[in-house]
Design an enzyme around this catalytic site. Structure first.
Site, PDB file in Angstrom:
ATOM      1  N   ASP A 130      -9.021  30.590   3.987  1.00  0.00           N
ATOM      2  CA  ASP A 130      -8.383  29.767   3.427  1.00  0.00           C
ATOM      3  C   ASP A 130      -8.132  29.940   1.495  1.00  0.00           C
ATOM      4  OD1 ASP A 130      -5.683  28.062   2.819  1.00  0.00           O
ATOM      5  OD2 ASP A 130      -7.139  26.639   2.723  1.00  0.00           O
ATOM      6  N   ASN A 151       4.124  22.484  15.588  1.00  0.00           N
ATOM      7  CA  ASN A 151       3.908  22.350  14.223  1.00  0.00           C
ATOM      8  C   ASN A 151       3.600  23.380  13.037  1.00  0.00           C
ATOM      9  OD1 ASN A 151       1.244  21.936  15.308  1.00  0.00           O
ATOM     10  ND2 ASN A 151       0.614  20.218  14.959  1.00  0.00           N
ATOM     11  N   ILE A 154      -2.226  26.495  15.065  1.00  0.00           N
ATOM     12  CA  ILE A 154      -2.841  27.675  16.252  1.00  0.00           C
ATOM     13  C   ILE A 154      -3.150  26.346  17.376  1.00  0.00           C
ATOM     14  CG2 ILE A 154      -4.541  29.157  17.330  1.00  0.00           C
ATOM     15  CD1 ILE A 154      -2.021  30.846  15.603  1.00  0.00           C
ATOM     16  N   CYS A 185       3.547  24.591  24.293  1.00  0.00           N
ATOM     17  CA  CYS A 185       3.975  23.569  24.136  1.00  0.00           C
ATOM     18  C   CYS A 185       5.507  23.119  25.105  1.00  0.00           C
ATOM     19  CB  CYS A 185       4.135  24.266  22.202  1.00  0.00           C
ATOM     20  SG  CYS A 185       3.096  24.433  21.166  1.00  0.00           S
ATOM     21  N   CYS A 188       7.702  19.818  25.108  1.00  0.00           N
ATOM     22  CA  CYS A 188       7.118  18.338  24.489  1.00  0.00           C
ATOM     23  C   CYS A 188       7.558  18.559  22.501  1.00  0.00           C
ATOM     24  CB  CYS A 188       5.435  18.888  24.462  1.00  0.00           C
ATOM     25  SG  CYS A 188       4.984  17.577  23.288  1.00  0.00           S
ATOM     26  N   CYS A 211       6.454  17.893   3.127  1.00  0.00           N
ATOM     27  CA  CYS A 211       4.775  17.469   4.271  1.00  0.00           C
ATOM     28  C   CYS A 211       3.820  16.493   3.410  1.00  0.00           C
ATOM     29  CB  CYS A 211       3.692  18.516   4.776  1.00  0.00           C
ATOM     30  SG  CYS A 211       2.609  18.537   5.118  1.00  0.00           S
ATOM     31  N   SER A 213       0.596  16.474   3.696  1.00  0.00           N
ATOM     32  CA  SER A 213       0.051  16.706   2.854  1.00  0.00           C
ATOM     33  C   SER A 213       0.686  17.780   1.701  1.00  0.00           C
ATOM     34  CB  SER A 213      -0.423  18.291   4.349  1.00  0.00           C
ATOM     35  OG  SER A 213      -1.044  17.373   5.257  1.00  0.00           O
ATOM     36  N   CYS A 241       0.742  14.617  12.956  1.00  0.00           N
ATOM     37  CA  CYS A 241       0.945  15.955  13.907  1.00  0.00           C
ATOM     38  C   CYS A 241       0.151  16.259  14.992  1.00  0.00           C
ATOM     39  CB  CYS A 241       2.181  16.786  13.685  1.00  0.00           C
ATOM     40  SG  CYS A 241       1.580  18.163  12.728  1.00  0.00           S
ATOM     41  N   CYS A 245      -0.414  14.723  19.401  1.00  0.00           N
ATOM     42  CA  CYS A 245      -0.570  16.918  19.928  1.00  0.00           C
ATOM     43  C   CYS A 245      -1.025  16.378  20.942  1.00  0.00           C
ATOM     44  CB  CYS A 245      -1.206  17.425  19.856  1.00  0.00           C
ATOM     45  SG  CYS A 245      -1.254  19.292  20.873  1.00  0.00           S
TER      46      CYS A 245
END
Length: 307
Positions: A130, A151, A154, A185, A188, A211, A213, A241, A245
């Site tokens: 990252d 969202n 992964i 998914c 959903c 967002c 974050s 999110c 899940c």
């Protein structure tokens, strides 16, 4: 070592070093992702993350990051924890409870890369956690680690999504895994419905500028009015999110000692956080990813939540 032996060695050592999973794909231009990424940028969904516009070609072509690259080895590393903050507290995303993952995961990747060199001789390659223009999720999907959830994280059967992604790009050939093609998914929409800022504008399309974050970590200026009364007490990051899940009911606690939280994270309530000094911030978050927002950023976030 032949190709099969190299592949077996890398995946075996990855497991032994604590990685959740490891998959390998051919290093080639991400033709399918190119128009999607370009459209995402043109819509301004990256907000003030200007660096996302840089090195466009490198993000899509691993041979521009590692000349002669033949393989992208993708890894996932679990950070899920059952440790919890008190109910009356400002919230910190689970990924930042312990030591900064950049250091922890990168150290393990360097160890694996060095061991690979010892086994097969001098190779050209780089490790990524990252911290460079790499489309982690695209490579994770291509390497068979999981599918892209609504969202945009992964997701993997049996493990959920509370894991970091990392890569080794090298000029060595391996046996390549099949891309993950099934979307589990279904119908959903839990993550879309739960997002308090409507940041998920379409399945698998997150407007980063909306967002929580982004607002609490990446944004250096004042937090926009759009976030007013929608922060839900998040002062660093957001797990909403992921918490909602259904696939994350399969998440299991990590076994990484370096990710254990500082006692303050498990005990401080709002009053203690509001009275946090620069010195205390430095002590609690000495090796933490929370340092990214700095003391002033954390205090700004709390003041915005509680004007």
């Amino acid at each position: 070592m032949n190709i099969q032996q190299r592949t077996t060695f890398v995946k075996k050592r990855a497991k032994e070093l604590g990685f959740l999973n490891c998959g390998i794909s051919k290093a080639e231009f991400l033709e399918e992702e190119a128009p999607r990424f370009e459209a995402w940028l043109k819509k301004g969904f990256h907000g003030e993350l200007g660096y996302m516009e840089n090195h466009f070609d490198k993000r899509l072509d691993p041979t521009k990051l590692v000349p002669g690259a033949k393989s992208v080895i993708s890894f996932s590393f679990n950070y899920y924890t059952e440790n919890q903050q008190p109910e009356d507290s400002y919230k910190i995303s689970k990924y930042a409870y312990g030591k900064d993952y950049h250091f922890v995961v990168k150290d393990k990747l360097f160890q694996l890369f060095n061991e690979l060199q010892d086994e097969i001789g001098e190779i050209n390659g780089r490790v990524f956690v990252d911290s460079a223009p790499v489309l982690d999720r695209a490579w994770a999907k291509r390497s068979g680690l999981g599918w892209v959830g609504k969202n945009s994280n992964i997701l993997a059967k049996g493990t959920g999504s509370f894991f970091f992604l990392a890569e080794i790009i090298s000029d060595v050939e391996f046996e390549y895994d099949s891309p993950f093609k099934t979307d589990h998914c279904g119908s959903c929409t839990a993550c879309i419905d739960a997002c308090p800022t409507q940041a998920i504008e379409a399945p698998r399309t997150v407007n980063a500028s909306k967002c929580i974050s982004y607002a609490t970590i990446e944004l250096k200026n004042e937090i926009p009015a759009h976030f007013q009364d929608r922060m839900e007490d998040w002062m660093f990051g957001c797990d909403i999110c992921q918490d909602v899940c259904p696939w994350n009911r399969f998440s299991k606690p990590h076994q990484e000692r370096e990710f254990e939280p500082h006692p303050a994270i498990q005990s401080f309530k709002k009053k203690e956080w509001e009275e946090l000094s620069q010195e205390m911030f430095n002590e609690i978050f000495r090796k933490s990813a929370v340092k990214r927002t700095k003391y002033t950023g954390l205090m700004r976030n709390m003041k915005f939540i509680k004007p």
